[in-house]
Design a protein around this motif. Structure first.
Motif, PDB file in Angstrom:
ATOM      1  N   MET A  33      36.758  46.986  37.459  1.00 36.29           N
ATOM      2  CA  MET A  33      37.985  47.486  36.843  1.00 36.29           C
ATOM      3  C   MET A  33      37.699  48.035  35.445  1.00 36.29           C
ATOM      4  N   VAL A  37      32.890  36.699  42.249  1.00 40.56           N
ATOM      5  CA  VAL A  37      33.699  37.818  42.779  1.00 40.56           C
ATOM      6  C   VAL A  37      34.698  38.286  41.735  1.00 40.56           C
ATOM      7  N   SER A  90      34.793  42.005  40.151  1.00 38.46           N
ATOM      8  CA  SER A  90      35.999  42.839  40.208  1.00 38.46           C
ATOM      9  C   SER A  90      36.455  43.227  38.799  1.00 38.46           C
ATOM     10  N   ILE A 108      41.743  45.332  43.373  1.00 38.57           N
ATOM     11  CA  ILE A 108      40.653  44.416  43.748  1.00 38.57           C
ATOM     12  C   ILE A 108      40.621  43.212  42.824  1.00 38.57           C
ATOM     13  N   MET A 109      40.806  43.487  41.517  1.00 33.01           N
ATOM     14  CA  MET A 109      40.782  42.381  40.578  1.00 33.01           C
ATOM     15  C   MET A 109      41.962  41.438  40.810  1.00 33.01           C
ATOM     16  N   ALA A 151      40.447  49.388  41.531  1.00 32.21           N
ATOM     17  CA  ALA A 151      39.753  48.316  40.824  1.00 32.21           C
ATOM     18  C   ALA A 151      40.733  47.236  40.357  1.00 32.21           C
ATOM     19  N   SER A 182      41.257  39.530  43.823  1.00 32.26           N
ATOM     20  CA  SER A 182      40.236  38.519  43.496  1.00 32.26           C
ATOM     21  C   SER A 182      40.848  37.360  42.721  1.00 32.26           C
TER      22      SER A 182
END
Length: 361
Positions: free
Chosen positions: A28, A20, A24, A184-185, A181, A188
């Motif tokens: 990104m 994951v 991510s 999300i990163m 992104a 994550s």
């Protein structure tokens, strides 16, 4: 759940979280790369529009100067400016980017209008070459020329506004995508770090009895049997090991108790043996003294026996001499006896003869 299953689950979880995180990161990277491409395209298009505006105004300026003065320098400047083919450059930029196709159409229209203006400029230049400056000035100040310039400028301005508006929206969209992104990163990463920490805490909680086992084992190795039993809350490999260690510790305590009792008994027996050995030693000394005395007496007796043997030897010799003498005496006695017997016989015979003589008388 056993420790092995926890480790397997943790390994799979780490792989999933890593996947994951990588996805991510890729998202990104793509979003940021796309935004960078959009910004690059915006700069290139902006530069293209600026070059078009500059080229259009400079061409008009140089054309008018040449038509008013007939100076070839202005014509050369005009030719140098028009030599930069912006149409090819513009087509390359617009077709290689994500710009909508209608921008290419608008750009082509601008190029067409610029071409119409350049045709009028060429006509004016021909008039200048024919020494007809007023004719050239008339062409460049005509309503048609001004309308062509105005149409080109308006279309260029419209193209600039449209491109700027689209690029602003596109950049904002790319920034939003990049921000999403990045979020999300970051999420994550947070999930990855949180998952790793959670797994570590679970594993540490599971293997915590091992630290107690290590400490108790060191104490046992140093001879400390007062270690407390390890509390077992889970029934896995570590729990089984803890149970076994507790049982082993209890067995060692029992063995040591038995050894202590046996040691006490051995110590008591050793004391008794020591007392007995002391008595035995004393008796041995006494016996030794007696043996020494006996040895001395034996030596004395041996000496006396030797003396007695010597005396006995002398006595034996004497006895032998006496026996010999007795034998000689016996022989002499026998001879004397025989002589006496013979003498008696002679006497008897003599007496008989005397008696016979008497009878006969």
């Amino acid at each position: 759940m056993s420790l092995r299953k926890y480790l397997r689950f943790g390994f799979v979880s780490v792989l999933v979280l890593t996947g994951v995180l990588l996805i991510s990161f890729v998202l990104m990277f793509l979003a940021i790369n796309k935004m960078a491409e959009t910004l690059t395209t915006q700069n290139e298009v902006s530069q293209l529009v600026t070059d078009l505006e500059s080229t259009s105004s400079n061409l008009a300026y140089e054309a008018k100067l040449y038509s008013y003065t007939g100076n070839k320098t202005y014509l050369h400047n005009y030719e140098d400016i028009s030599a930069g083919d912006l149409s090819v450059k513009g087509q390359k930029i617009l077709t290689s980017s994500d710009l909508p196709s209608h921008f290419v159409t608008e750009f082509d229209e601008i190029i067409v209008l610029s071409g119409e203006v350049q045709k009028l400029d060429s006509t004016a230049f021909s008039a200048v070459d024919n020494r007809s400056l007023p004719e050239a000035q008339k062409i460049l100040t005509s309503l048609q020329y001004e309308e062509q310039l105005k149409a080109t400028e308006d279309l260029l301005l419209q193209f600039k506004d449209n491109v700027s508006s689209w690029m602003t929206d596109e950049v904002a969209k790319r920034q939003e995508d990049a921000m999403i992104a990045v979020i999300i990163m970051l999420v994550s990463c947070a999930i990855f770090i949180g998952g790793i920490i959670t797994l570590l805490l679970i594993i540490i909680r599971r293997i915590r009895p091992l630290f107690r086992l290590t400490e108790n084992a060191k104490k046992l190795a140093d001879g400390d049997m007062t270690v407390e039993p390890i509390e077992v809350k889970v029934e896995d490999e570590v729990g089984t090991l803890s149970h076994s260690f507790n049982k082993m510790t209890e067995n060692l305590r029992n063995i040591l108790k038995t050894v202590n009792v046996a040691s006490a008994e051995v110590a008591s027996s050793s004391e008794q043996l020591l007392a007995n050995s002391e008595q035995t030693s004393e008796m041995s000394h006494r016996v030794l003294n007696s043996v020494i005395n006996i040895s001395k007496d034996t030596t004395n007796q041996q000496t006396q026996l030797n003396e007695n043997a010597f005396a006995l030897s002398e006595i034996t010799i004497g006895v032998q001499q006496v026996a010999h003498a007795a034998e000689e005496v016996s022989t002499s006695s026998n001879e004397a006896k025989n002589r006496a017997t013979r003498g008696q016989e002679h006497i008897t015979n003599t007496v008989g003869q005397i008696n016979s003589i008497q009878h006969s008388v």
